[in-house]
Design a protein around this motif. Structure first.
Motif, short mmCIF file in Angstrom:
data_model
loop_
_atom_site.label_atom_id
_atom_site.label_comp_id
_atom_site.label_asym_id
_atom_site.label_seq_id
_atom_site.Cartn_x
_atom_site.Cartn_y
_atom_site.Cartn_z
N TYR A 216 -2.37 -3.37 5.34
CA TYR A 216 -1.61 -2.65 6.37
C TYR A 216 -0.93 -1.42 5.78
O TYR A 216 -0.97 -0.33 6.37
CB TYR A 216 -0.57 -3.57 7.02
N GLU A 217 -0.32 -1.58 4.60
CA GLU A 217 0.40 -0.46 3.97
C GLU A 217 -0.55 0.67 3.60
O GLU A 217 -0.22 1.85 3.76
CB GLU A 217 1.13 -0.95 2.71
N GLU A 219 -3.24 1.50 5.07
CA GLU A 219 -3.55 2.19 6.31
C GLU A 219 -2.40 3.06 6.79
O GLU A 219 -2.58 4.23 7.14
CB GLU A 219 -3.87 1.15 7.38
N ARG A 220 -1.22 2.46 6.79
CA ARG A 220 -0.03 3.17 7.29
C ARG A 220 0.25 4.43 6.45
O ARG A 220 0.43 5.52 6.99
CB ARG A 220 1.19 2.24 7.24
N GLN A 221 0.24 4.25 5.12
CA GLN A 221 0.57 5.39 4.26
C GLN A 221 -0.53 6.46 4.32
O GLN A 221 -0.24 7.65 4.31
CB GLN A 221 0.79 4.92 2.82
N ARG A 223 -2.38 7.19 6.86
CA ARG A 223 -2.23 7.89 8.13
C ARG A 223 -1.12 8.93 8.03
O ARG A 223 -1.30 10.09 8.40
CB ARG A 223 -1.94 6.88 9.25
N LEU A 224 0.03 8.52 7.45
CA LEU A 224 1.15 9.47 7.30
C LEU A 224 0.73 10.67 6.46
O LEU A 224 1.00 11.82 6.82
CB LEU A 224 2.35 8.76 6.65
N ARG A 236 10.56 -2.60 2.74
CA ARG A 236 10.01 -3.07 4.00
C ARG A 236 9.81 -4.58 3.97
O ARG A 236 9.85 -5.21 2.91
CB ARG A 236 8.66 -2.37 4.29
N ILE A 244 2.22 -6.63 10.56
CA ILE A 244 2.66 -5.27 10.19
C ILE A 244 3.86 -5.34 9.24
O ILE A 244 4.51 -6.38 9.12
CB ILE A 244 3.08 -4.45 11.44
N GLN A 246 7.62 -3.62 8.33
CA GLN A 246 8.69 -2.90 9.04
C GLN A 246 9.77 -2.50 8.05
O GLN A 246 10.03 -3.24 7.09
CB GLN A 246 9.33 -3.82 10.10
#
Ligand code: ZN
Ligand code: MN
Length: 460
Positions: A216-217, A219-221, A223-224, A236, A244, A246
């Motif tokens: 997940y991380e 992907e999240r990072q 994207r940012l 987090r 996810i 948070q």
């Protein structure tokens, strides 16, 4: 765009010493809230902590199990912070001089292992938060890796390997679901040799969740970064239901722990001899046993099953000292014994010697393959060795030559047609004739033994 994940882990492992780290309170999981604590572990003013020697021994054992160098000098520091689960408002830990350094497991470098105390637990119920201090002062080691991990799978395999080694070393039961092994993941993404800002995901409590949180991380990072945004430096948490992570807190409220040397506890001084003596107590670890078992002619899968728990591996090692059929012993354990364990059987009465005797009796035809399974089941419930139990339950196959010959002769006489067919070359009727003998003998009939005598009589 694709980035290279840079991942490091911090693993907290609760040590299974009988008492806590600085007092004589019982060290155990759960218990009625606030029944396993005293003025020392609750940090009442005026109390003095006394370091539990076994905590030092266990930490050194862990260091040896993870390929570390054990420092002859290590010392304690205070990490100051206020939170309701920590009544002293500081945690005693090793910040400057940890007990072990420079380990390596599966190519992942371990920066250090330090000793520290656990905090209590907050229970949130019906809109109120309650503090349970039973866990205060539970001894921990914190294993800190270098950021050598690049993907979720490697992280998962690494944590499994750490859990296995700590269990084999006998210092931690590594039950992630009970929190006796907890993992923090530090993760950032690298692009063109430049490492990004890292996020820290706290207290992940299963191997699977570690993998999911990392994926997940990433992907999240990614994207940012793709959107040209900055990744904030933050702590987090992973929500396993939503899958996810948070944000818990950002760098703005990052804490200054105001570390300083712990004045109430002397440094740990270990001689070379102390360190070597403790090393000699370390049992052979799972990955080494596995190689040895493959050398026994077992498959990699079988060897992996045998080392999954140390007590299973110990049973196998004991059994092969008593009987040569290693494959047969392995099958008896990984198929039959595992099935019983899966059904909830307590196998504390089962020893390697009993397994060896059972496999031997089965190989020699004293107990049939099927009855061997039954004997194993009874061995879990009753004292006694396999042959005694087989006798008691009338599961010994007959090896009585005279009686069997008599029966075989009678069957041959009663079945002239079948005998003729056999002599004319039909192998099929042999089974029929054996069946007739088994029926005539009844309980304890030994088909292999009957066949031997039948063939001999038919030849005559
Ligand atoms: Zn206490
Ligand atoms: Mn820690």
């Amino acid at each position: 765009m694709s980035y290279t994940p840079i991942i490091g882990l911090e693993i907290h492992a609760e040590l299974t010493t009988k008492s806590k780290i600085f007092c004589s309170c019982e060290n155990g999981f759960g218990g009625k809230p606030n029944t396993r604590c005293c003025p020392v572990c609750c940090g009442f003013p005026g109390t003095l902590p006394v370091l539990n020697r076994n905590v030092v021994r266990y930490a050194v054992l862990a260091g040896h199990a993870l390929g570390c160098t054990v420092n002859s000098y290590s010392s304690f520091d205070r990490k100051n912070y206020f939170y309701p689960d920590l009544p002293k408002a500081y945690q005693i830990t090793q910040a400057e001089k940890p007990i072990c350094v420079n380990g390596n497991v599966n190519g992942i470098r371990i920066k250090q292992i330090h000793i520290e105390e656990d905090a209590g637990k907050l229970v949130h119920e019906d809109g109120i938060s309650k503090a349970d201090y039973n866990r205060c002062g539970v001894p921990l080691i914190e294993i800190v890796t270098q950021p050598d991990i690049r993907d979720a799978n490697t992280a998962k395999e690494f944590v499994k390997e750490i859990a296995s080694r700590l269990k084999y070393a006998g210092v931690c039961n590594a039950k992630m679901e009970e929190g006796s092994l907890r993992c923090d993941v530090n993760i950032s993404l690298m692009k063109d040799g430049v490492t990004g800002t890292r996020a820290e995901i706290k207290n992940i409590n299963s191997v699977r969740a570690i993998g999911r949180a990392i994926e997940y991380e990433i992907e999240r990072q990614s994207r940012l970064l793709d959107e040209g945004k900055k990744i904030p430096r933050e702590t987090r948490r992973f929500d396993s239901e939503k899958g996810i992570t948070q944000s818990l807190r950002s760098k703005e409220d990052a804490q200054d722990y105001r570390y300083f040397p712990e004045p109430d506890i002397k440094p740990i001084l270990l001689t070379k001899e102390d360190i070597e003596n403790i090393k000699s107590l370390l049992p052979e670890l799972a990955h080494i046993r596995k190689e040895r078992y493959i050398g026994h002619g077992l498959t990699k899968e079988e060897a992996t099953l045998l080392v999954s728990e140390k007590y299973i591996s110990d049973i196998y090692d004991d059994a092969v000292l008593h009987y040569v059929n290693k494959k047969g012993i392995c099958t008896m354990i990984t198929v039959e014994l595992f099935r019983l364990i899966g059904n909830g059987a307590d196998i504390s009465l089962v020893t390697g010697e009993k397994i060896a005797e059972l496999v031997k009796a089965s190989d020699e035809g004293t107990i049939s393959k099927n009855d061997a399974k039954r004997v194993l089941e009874i061995l879990c419930k009753e004292e006694g060795n396999p042959l005694e139990i087989a006798k008691k339950y009338e599961l010994i196959m007959s090896q009585d030559r005279d009686a069997t010959e008599k029966t075989v002769k009678a069957v041959i006489e009663a079945n002239p047609k079948a005998v003729k067919e056999y002599l004319d070359g039909s192998q099929k009727v042999l089974g029929y004739l054996i069946g007739q003998c088994v029926r005539a003998i009844g309980k304890g009939a030994n088909p292999a033994f009957i066949k031997e005598i039948l063939l001999q009589e038919l030849k005559a």
